[in-house]
Scaffold this motif. Structure first.
Motif, PDB file in Angstrom:
ATOM      1  N   GLY A  79       0.814  -1.210   0.000  1.00 49.51           N
ATOM      2  CA  GLY A  79       0.000   0.000   0.000  1.00 49.51           C
ATOM      3  C   GLY A  79       0.847   1.258   0.000  1.00 49.51           C
ATOM      4  N   TYR A  80       1.913   1.241   0.777  1.00 53.94           N
ATOM      5  CA  TYR A  80       2.760   2.430   0.836  1.00 53.94           C
ATOM      6  C   TYR A  80       3.525   2.625  -0.470  1.00 53.94           C
ATOM      7  N   ILE A  81       3.999   1.545  -1.070  1.00 47.86           N
ATOM      8  CA  ILE A  81       4.708   1.654  -2.347  1.00 47.86           C
ATOM      9  C   ILE A  81       3.798   2.266  -3.402  1.00 47.86           C
ATOM     10  N   ALA A  82       2.536   1.844  -3.434  1.00 52.73           N
ATOM     11  CA  ALA A  82       1.579   2.422  -4.382  1.00 52.73           C
ATOM     12  C   ALA A  82       1.410   3.919  -4.122  1.00 52.73           C
ATOM     13  N   LEU A  83       1.351   4.296  -2.854  1.00 51.85           N
ATOM     14  CA  LEU A  83       1.243   5.708  -2.512  1.00 51.85           C
ATOM     15  C   LEU A  83       2.487   6.466  -2.959  1.00 51.85           C
ATOM     16  N   ALA A  84       3.664   5.893  -2.714  1.00 52.17           N
ATOM     17  CA  ALA A  84       4.920   6.576  -3.041  1.00 52.17           C
ATOM     18  C   ALA A  84       5.050   6.838  -4.534  1.00 52.17           C
ATOM     19  N   ARG A  85       4.415   6.008  -5.348  1.00 49.90           N
ATOM     20  CA  ARG A  85       4.478   6.224  -6.796  1.00 49.90           C
ATOM     21  C   ARG A  85       3.727   7.484  -7.212  1.00 49.90           C
ATOM     22  N   THR A  86       2.941   8.060  -6.326  1.00 50.42           N
ATOM     23  CA  THR A  86       2.189   9.285  -6.639  1.00 50.42           C
ATOM     24  C   THR A  86       2.880  10.534  -6.088  1.00 50.42           C
ATOM     25  N   PHE A  87       3.979  10.364  -5.352  1.00 50.44           N
ATOM     26  CA  PHE A  87       4.645  11.516  -4.757  1.00 50.44           C
ATOM     27  C   PHE A  87       5.164  12.458  -5.840  1.00 50.44           C
ATOM     28  N   GLU A  88       5.153  13.730  -5.534  1.00 52.18           N
ATOM     29  CA  GLU A  88       5.682  14.748  -6.418  1.00 52.18           C
ATOM     30  C   GLU A  88       6.839  15.478  -5.749  1.00 52.18           C
ATOM     31  N   PRO A  89       7.779  15.971  -6.554  1.00 51.33           N
ATOM     32  CA  PRO A  89       7.850  15.906  -8.010  1.00 51.33           C
ATOM     33  C   PRO A  89       8.192  14.499  -8.495  1.00 51.33           C
ATOM     34  N   ALA A  90       7.732  14.155  -9.661  1.00 47.93           N
ATOM     35  CA  ALA A  90       7.865  12.794 -10.164  1.00 47.93           C
ATOM     36  C   ALA A  90       9.324  12.384 -10.351  1.00 47.93           C
ATOM     37  N   ASP A  91      10.195  13.368 -10.602  1.00 51.02           N
ATOM     38  CA  ASP A  91      11.606  13.020 -10.806  1.00 51.02           C
ATOM     39  C   ASP A  91      12.409  13.062  -9.505  1.00 51.02           C
ATOM     40  N   ALA A  92      11.728  13.282  -8.389  1.00 50.80           N
ATOM     41  CA  ALA A  92      12.420  13.318  -7.097  1.00 50.80           C
ATOM     42  C   ALA A  92      11.464  12.885  -5.993  1.00 50.80           C
ATOM     43  N   ARG A  93      10.849  11.713  -6.177  1.00 54.19           N
ATOM     44  CA  ARG A  93       9.857  11.248  -5.204  1.00 54.19           C
ATOM     45  C   ARG A  93      10.474  10.959  -3.836  1.00 54.19           C
ATOM     46  N   TYR A  94      11.792  10.780  -3.808  1.00 54.55           N
ATOM     47  CA  TYR A  94      12.474  10.534  -2.537  1.00 54.55           C
ATOM     48  C   TYR A  94      12.315  11.722  -1.579  1.00 54.55           C
ATOM     49  N   LEU A  95      12.067  12.917  -2.110  1.00 57.23           N
ATOM     50  CA  LEU A  95      11.913  14.079  -1.238  1.00 57.23           C
ATOM     51  C   LEU A  95      10.720  13.915  -0.303  1.00 57.23           C
ATOM     52  N   GLN A  96       9.619  13.430  -0.841  1.00 54.84           N
ATOM     53  CA  GLN A  96       8.433  13.195  -0.007  1.00 54.84           C
ATOM     54  C   GLN A  96       8.548  11.883   0.759  1.00 54.84           C
ATOM     55  N   ASN A  97       9.172  10.895   0.126  1.00 54.93           N
ATOM     56  CA  ASN A  97       9.302   9.593   0.785  1.00 54.93           C
ATOM     57  C   ASN A  97      10.035   9.721   2.110  1.00 54.93           C
ATOM     58  N   HIS A  98      11.109  10.501   2.157  1.00 55.85           N
ATOM     59  CA  HIS A  98      11.937  10.578   3.360  1.00 55.85           C
ATOM     60  C   HIS A  98      11.582  11.746   4.279  1.00 55.85           C
ATOM     61  N   ARG A  99      10.571  12.495   3.940  1.00 56.09           N
ATOM     62  CA  ARG A  99      10.176  13.579   4.839  1.00 56.09           C
ATOM     63  C   ARG A  99       9.742  12.993   6.183  1.00 56.09           C
ATOM     64  N   GLY A 100      10.318  13.502   7.268  1.00 53.74           N
ATOM     65  CA  GLY A 100       9.980  13.008   8.601  1.00 53.74           C
ATOM     66  C   GLY A 100      10.689  11.744   9.016  1.00 53.74           C
ATOM     67  N   HIS A 101      11.621  11.245   8.201  1.00 51.19           N
ATOM     68  CA  HIS A 101      12.297   9.969   8.453  1.00 51.19           C
ATOM     69  C   HIS A 101      12.897   9.933   9.856  1.00 51.19           C
ATOM     70  N   LEU A 102      12.483   8.962  10.647  1.00 52.32           N
ATOM     71  CA  LEU A 102      12.919   8.773  12.035  1.00 52.32           C
ATOM     72  C   LEU A 102      12.565   9.941  12.952  1.00 52.32           C
ATOM     73  N   MET A 103      11.635  10.782  12.512  1.00 51.80           N
ATOM     74  CA  MET A 103      11.240  11.941  13.314  1.00 51.80           C
ATOM     75  C   MET A 103       9.740  11.972  13.592  1.00 51.80           C
ATOM     76  N   PHE A 104       8.938  11.802  12.534  1.00 51.20           N
ATOM     77  CA  PHE A 104       7.492  11.810  12.698  1.00 51.20           C
ATOM     78  C   PHE A 104       6.859  11.026  11.563  1.00 51.20           C
TER      79      PHE A 104
END
Length: 356
Positions: free
Chosen positions: A267-292
Motif C-alpha cells: 500500500g505504501y509503495i503504491a502511494l509513493a508512486r504518486t509523490f511529487e515531483p515525479a523526478d524526485a519522489r524521494y523528497l516526499q518519501n523521506h520527509r519526517g524519516h525517524l522523526m514523525f
C-alpha cells in the motif's frame, strides 16, 4: 550496561542531553542527516559546554557530507570542549544520502576516509584528493591549543552487512546496530562476534551498541496509541521508506517485513508512486524519516508493525528484552527520542535505573 540517547539533531539538543546526563545516561548520539536535522557539530558543541560527564558522538557521521580535514577539525574542536568525551560514529549514509536521492557510499571509500581522519588526528601527513588532485595535508599548528588531538576519540561503525562488520573488526571499532527486535538483534550480534573473532580479537573487547526506538506502554495501552505512534511509529515507517526507495528505482523491494502481511508495504509503495515531483519522489518519501509519521503514511503504520520493529511494550517486558541483549553481549542500549516527545526520557530513565 551503558544507556544512551540518540537524537534527530536540533540546534538546542543540548537541553535534552543535559537532562539525560542528570538522569544517569552515559552517551548521547547526534544524527548527521543534513536535509532532515540541524548540523550535528553545532549541536554537539553546545552540548559539550553544557555537560560534564556524558559522552557525545556522531551517530552517525556520513563521510560524503564533509571532507575528511573538516571532519577531523570538527572532532578535534569538540575534543577541546569536552576532552576525552567524544565518539566518532560513522556509516555509509542510509538516511542522509537517500534523502538526497543517492545510495549508500562505497565501503572502501569510507575506510579511506576514516584512515584520513585518524591520520590527521595523530598529526600525521596524509594523502588527500580533492577536485581531481592529490595533495599531502596535515594540521599545520596543532601545538597552539585551539583544538585537542591528544585525548582519544573512539571510533564506532554503523555496520549492517558482512563487509561493514568485517571492517569494524579490522579497525577494532565499536559497533552500532539498529535493533527492532531481540531475536534479530542477537543474530546480528552473533555475526559481528564471528567477524571479531576472525580478526583475532578478544570477544570482551567488542563494544556493541543497540540503537532502538520504542514506547514504554502503560498497562492496557495499545501499541498504536497516539503516544506509541509518535514515539515508535517513525521506526516502523523506515521499513516503508526503504522499500519505496527500491521500488521507485525499479528494483524488487528486498525488505523483509516482520509481520505476516505485506499489505502495509504494498500500500505504501503504491502511494509513493504518486509523490511529487515525479523526478524526485524521494523528497516526499523521506520527509519526517525517524522523526514523525507523515499523515498520508499513517494508515500503513499498524500496531503489529510497531510491535515488530520497536521496543514498544510494558516496562517489565522492555526490561526483559534489554536484559536478553545484555546477556548476548550488547554493551550499550540507546533509545532514540522523537522531536516533541522528549518527556519519554523519564520512562527510559526508570528502565536504565534497573540496570545500574
Amino acid at each position: 550496561m551503558d544507556f544512551g540517547i540518540a537524537l534527530p539533531t536540533a540546534a538546542d539538543s543540548w537541553k535534552t542531553v543535559q537532562r539525560a546526563e542528570d538522569l544517569g545516561f552515559t552517551h548521547a548520539w547526534f544524527y548527521d542527516t543534513q536535509m532532515l536535522n540541524a548540523d550535528c557539530f553545532v549541536a554537539m558543541g553546545a552540548a559539550a559546554v553544557n555537560t560534564k560527564r556524558i559522552r557525545l558522538g556522531t551517530g552517525v557521521l556520513v563521510p560524503s557530507n564533509r571532507i575528511a580535514p573538516v571532519a577531523a577539525g570538527a572532532l578535534a574542536s569538540l575534543n577541546q570542549l569536552a576532552p576525552g568525551r567524544i565518539d566518532f560514529g560513522v556509516g555509509t549514509g542510509f538516511t542522509a544520502r537517500r534523502a538526497m536521492g543517492f545510495g549508500a557510499m562505497k565501503i572502501k571509500a569510507m575506510e579511506t576516509y576514516i584512515n584520513q581522519v585518524y591520520g590527521l588526528l595523530r598529526r600525521e601527513i596524509v594523502d588527500f584528493e580533492m577536485e581531481g588532485q592529490q595533495r599531502k595535508i596535515r594540521f599545520l599548528n596543532p601545538e597552539i591549543g585551539v583544538f585537542n588531538t591528544s585525548d582519544p576519540i573512539a571510533l564506532h561503525l554503523s555496520a549492517f552487512g558482512p563487509r561493514t562488520r568485517a571492517l569494524t573488526a579490522k579497525l577494532a571499532a565499536g559497533w552500532i546496530d539498529f535493533v527492532g527486535n531481540v531475536e534479530t538483534g542477537i543474530r546480528e550480534l552473533t555475526a559481528m562476534q564471528e567477524e571479531w573473532g576472525k580478526a583475532g580479537r578478544a570477544g570482551s573487547d567488542l563494544l556493541a551498541t543497540a540503537f532502538a526506538l520504542g514506547c514504554v506502554l502503560q498497562e492496557g495501552e495499545p501499541a498504536d496509541s497516539a503516544r506509541a505512534m509518535a514515539q515508535a511509529g517513525p521506526r516502523a515507517a523506515v521499513m516503508l521508506h526503504r522499500a519505496a526507495d527500491e521500488a521507485l528505482s525499479g528494483l524488487t523491494p528486498g525488505v523483509s517485513m516482520p509481520t505476516k502481511r505485506r499489505a502495509e508495504l504494498d500500500g505504501y509503495i503504491a502511494l509513493a508512486r504518486t509523490f511529487e515531483p515525479a523526478d524526485a519522489r524521494y523528497l516526499q518519501n523521506h520527509r519526517g524519516h525517524l522523526m514523525f509519521i507523515k499523515p498520508e503514511e499513517k494508515p500503513f503504520i499498524t500496531a503489529d508493525l510497531i510491535r515488530a520493529t520497536s521496543f514498544t511494550a510494558t516496562e517489565a517486558e522492555i526490561k526483559l528484552r534489554i536484559d536478553a541483549l545484555r546477556s548476548a553481549g550488547y554493551t550499550q542500549f540507546t533509545i532514540q527520542l522523537v522531536p516533541g516527545q522528549e518527556q519519554a526520557l523519564a520512562d527510559w530513565a526508570r528502565i536504565r535505573q534497573a540496570f545500574a
